[in-house]
Scaffold this motif. Structure first.
Motif, PDB file in Angstrom:
ATOM      1  N   GLN A  26      -7.550 -12.003  13.954  1.00 33.53           N
ATOM      2  CA  GLN A  26      -7.893 -12.958  15.006  1.00 33.53           C
ATOM      3  C   GLN A  26      -6.670 -13.103  15.888  1.00 33.53           C
ATOM      4  O   GLN A  26      -5.554 -13.225  15.401  1.00 33.53           O
ATOM      5  N   GLY A  27      -6.879 -13.092  17.191  1.00 34.22           N
ATOM      6  CA  GLY A  27      -5.747 -13.243  18.082  1.00 34.22           C
ATOM      7  C   GLY A  27      -5.849 -12.255  19.235  1.00 34.22           C
ATOM      8  O   GLY A  27      -6.888 -11.649  19.439  1.00 34.22           O
ATOM      9  N   PRO A  28      -4.749 -12.090  19.959  1.00 31.27           N
ATOM     10  CA  PRO A  28      -3.423 -12.668  19.751  1.00 31.27           C
ATOM     11  C   PRO A  28      -3.344 -14.132  20.158  1.00 31.27           C
ATOM     12  O   PRO A  28      -4.232 -14.648  20.824  1.00 31.27           O
ATOM     13  N   ALA A  29      -2.259 -14.787  19.742  1.00 33.05           N
ATOM     14  CA  ALA A  29      -2.071 -16.201  20.047  1.00 33.05           C
ATOM     15  C   ALA A  29      -1.313 -16.418  21.346  1.00 33.05           C
ATOM     16  O   ALA A  29      -1.469 -17.463  21.983  1.00 33.05           O
ATOM     17  N   ALA A  67       2.574 -12.544  16.630  1.00 30.87           N
ATOM     18  CA  ALA A  67       1.302 -13.081  17.117  1.00 30.87           C
ATOM     19  C   ALA A  67       1.136 -12.903  18.618  1.00 30.87           C
ATOM     20  O   ALA A  67       0.162 -13.391  19.192  1.00 30.87           O
ATOM     21  N   MET A  68       2.068 -12.196  19.257  1.00 34.79           N
ATOM     22  CA  MET A  68       2.012 -11.947  20.691  1.00 34.79           C
ATOM     23  C   MET A  68       1.298 -10.635  20.969  1.00 34.79           C
ATOM     24  O   MET A  68       1.545  -9.632  20.317  1.00 34.79           O
ATOM     25  N   GLY A  69       0.409 -10.653  21.939  1.00 31.72           N
ATOM     26  CA  GLY A  69      -0.229  -9.423  22.396  1.00 31.72           C
ATOM     27  C   GLY A  69      -0.305  -9.437  23.908  1.00 31.72           C
ATOM     28  O   GLY A  69      -0.907 -10.342  24.482  1.00 31.72           O
ATOM     29  N   ASP A  70       0.339  -8.481  24.554  1.00 34.83           N
ATOM     30  CA  ASP A  70       0.370  -8.473  26.016  1.00 34.83           C
ATOM     31  C   ASP A  70       0.565  -7.037  26.479  1.00 34.83           C
ATOM     32  O   ASP A  70       1.518  -6.369  26.068  1.00 34.83           O
ATOM     33  N   ALA A  89       4.560  -3.011  17.631  1.00 34.16           N
ATOM     34  CA  ALA A  89       3.820  -3.131  16.370  1.00 34.16           C
ATOM     35  C   ALA A  89       2.517  -3.893  16.532  1.00 34.16           C
ATOM     36  O   ALA A  89       1.554  -3.642  15.802  1.00 34.16           O
ATOM     37  N   GLY A  90       2.464  -4.832  17.489  1.00 31.53           N
ATOM     38  CA  GLY A  90       1.265  -5.623  17.664  1.00 31.53           C
ATOM     39  C   GLY A  90       0.036  -4.814  18.041  1.00 31.53           C
ATOM     40  O   GLY A  90      -1.090  -5.285  17.886  1.00 31.53           O
ATOM     41  N   ALA A 113      -4.055  -3.073  23.057  1.00 30.90           N
ATOM     42  CA  ALA A 113      -3.163  -3.369  24.186  1.00 30.90           C
ATOM     43  C   ALA A 113      -3.840  -4.404  25.079  1.00 30.90           C
ATOM     44  O   ALA A 113      -4.238  -4.132  26.204  1.00 30.90           O
ATOM     45  N   PRO A 114      -3.995  -5.652  24.579  1.00 33.38           N
ATOM     46  CA  PRO A 114      -4.727  -6.668  25.322  1.00 33.38           C
ATOM     47  C   PRO A 114      -3.932  -7.214  26.499  1.00 33.38           C
ATOM     48  O   PRO A 114      -2.697  -7.153  26.512  1.00 33.38           O
ATOM     49  N   GLY A 115      -4.631  -7.745  27.447  1.00 31.78           N
ATOM     50  CA  GLY A 115      -3.981  -8.510  28.498  1.00 31.78           C
ATOM     51  C   GLY A 115      -3.876  -9.958  28.067  1.00 31.78           C
ATOM     52  O   GLY A 115      -4.499 -10.386  27.103  1.00 31.78           O
ATOM     53  N   PRO A 116      -3.062 -10.750  28.767  1.00 33.53           N
ATOM     54  CA  PRO A 116      -2.909 -12.150  28.399  1.00 33.53           C
ATOM     55  C   PRO A 116      -4.184 -12.932  28.639  1.00 33.53           C
ATOM     56  O   PRO A 116      -4.963 -12.640  29.539  1.00 33.53           O
ATOM     57  N   ALA A 117      -4.415 -13.943  27.800  1.00 32.73           N
ATOM     58  CA  ALA A 117      -5.591 -14.802  27.936  1.00 32.73           C
ATOM     59  C   ALA A 117      -5.145 -16.248  27.814  1.00 32.73           C
ATOM     60  O   ALA A 117      -4.146 -16.554  27.190  1.00 32.73           O
ATOM     61  N   THR A 118      -5.879 -17.164  28.447  1.00 37.76           N
ATOM     62  CA  THR A 118      -5.542 -18.574  28.416  1.00 37.76           C
ATOM     63  C   THR A 118      -6.744 -19.360  27.911  1.00 37.76           C
ATOM     64  O   THR A 118      -7.876 -19.090  28.297  1.00 37.76           O
ATOM     65  N   SER A 119      -6.498 -20.318  27.028  1.00 32.92           N
ATOM     66  CA  SER A 119      -7.565 -21.168  26.518  1.00 32.92           C
ATOM     67  C   SER A 119      -7.107 -22.610  26.594  1.00 32.92           C
ATOM     68  O   SER A 119      -6.104 -22.980  25.975  1.00 32.92           O
TER      69      SER A 119
END
Length: 203
Positions: free
Chosen positions: A118-121, A150-153, A188-189, A195-201
């Motif tokens: 689940q993530g990234p955060a 926990a970072m994915g960008d 490593a992420g 290779a996700p882009g940033p998301a905001t919740s």
């Protein structure tokens, strides 16, 4: 304990007696090579700290022992807390990043590594903002390295490698290995998030 409800959701439920506050462990010589190797995904971590790989593996085994679930608390804005938890549940082991809003006993999983992903955060920008918050118990470098897995960008700035290398310098990585370990940690992420882009919740 605010993690009681989280533990009750396992089958069978997990008794809260397994929880161990591992905040002081960050000062152990072997904590960072073991953490960056297992959670962070750095293959070079042991040699980068001039540590015996066998000692690092033994320390990592203790971190992942099924009889106890170590956790570290990172302070967030407005009194919120983030738990970095070693989820040592047999058959579903991994690492969870759990957020507890101030004034509540509820925790929400913002990232789960291994077991059930689940993530990234965090995006990179989020990570730097959270890591840079004043904290009398942990340095900005330690906070950055704890939260980095926990970072994915997919759109990292050019300075990302330099900032991670500086954080590694602060926790004792030898100069000749800083860039290599930083590269390993930043890539490593992809094993978790692609290779996700940033998301905001909710901001």
């Amino acid at each position: 304990m605010s993690l009681r409800r989280y533990l009750s959701e396992f089958h069978p439920p997990v008794d809260e007696s397994v929880l161990v506050d591992a905040t002081s462990w960050l000062d152990d010589d072997l904590f960072w090579p073991a953490f960056l190797f297992t959670v962070g995904g750095s293959e070079t971590a042991a040699v980068a700290f001039a540590a015996d790989p066998a000692d690092v593996e033994a320390y990592a085994a203790e971190l992942h022992h099924a009889d106890r679930w170590p956790f570290v608390v990172v302070r967030l804005a407005s009194g919120d807390r983030l738990y970095v938890l070693f989820r040592n549940f047999e058959g579903d082991a991994g690492w969870d990043y759990l957020r507890q809003p101030a004034g509540t006993d509820t925790v929400t999983t913002v990232a789960a590594l291994e077991g059930h992903f689940q993530g990234p955060a965090f995006s990179w920008e989020d990570l730097i903002a959270v890591a840079s918050r004043p904290d009398p118990t942990r340095s900005a470098a330690e906070r950055l390295l704890l939260l980095l897995p926990a970072m994915g960008d997919a759109d990292l700035p050019d300075e990302a490698g330099r900032l991670v290398a500086a954080a590694l310098d602060a926790v004792g990585v030898r100069q000749r290995y800083r860039r290599e370990v930083a590269r390993e940690l930043l890539t490593a992420g992809r094993r978790f998030w692609g290779a996700p882009g940033p998301a905001t919740s909710h901001g």
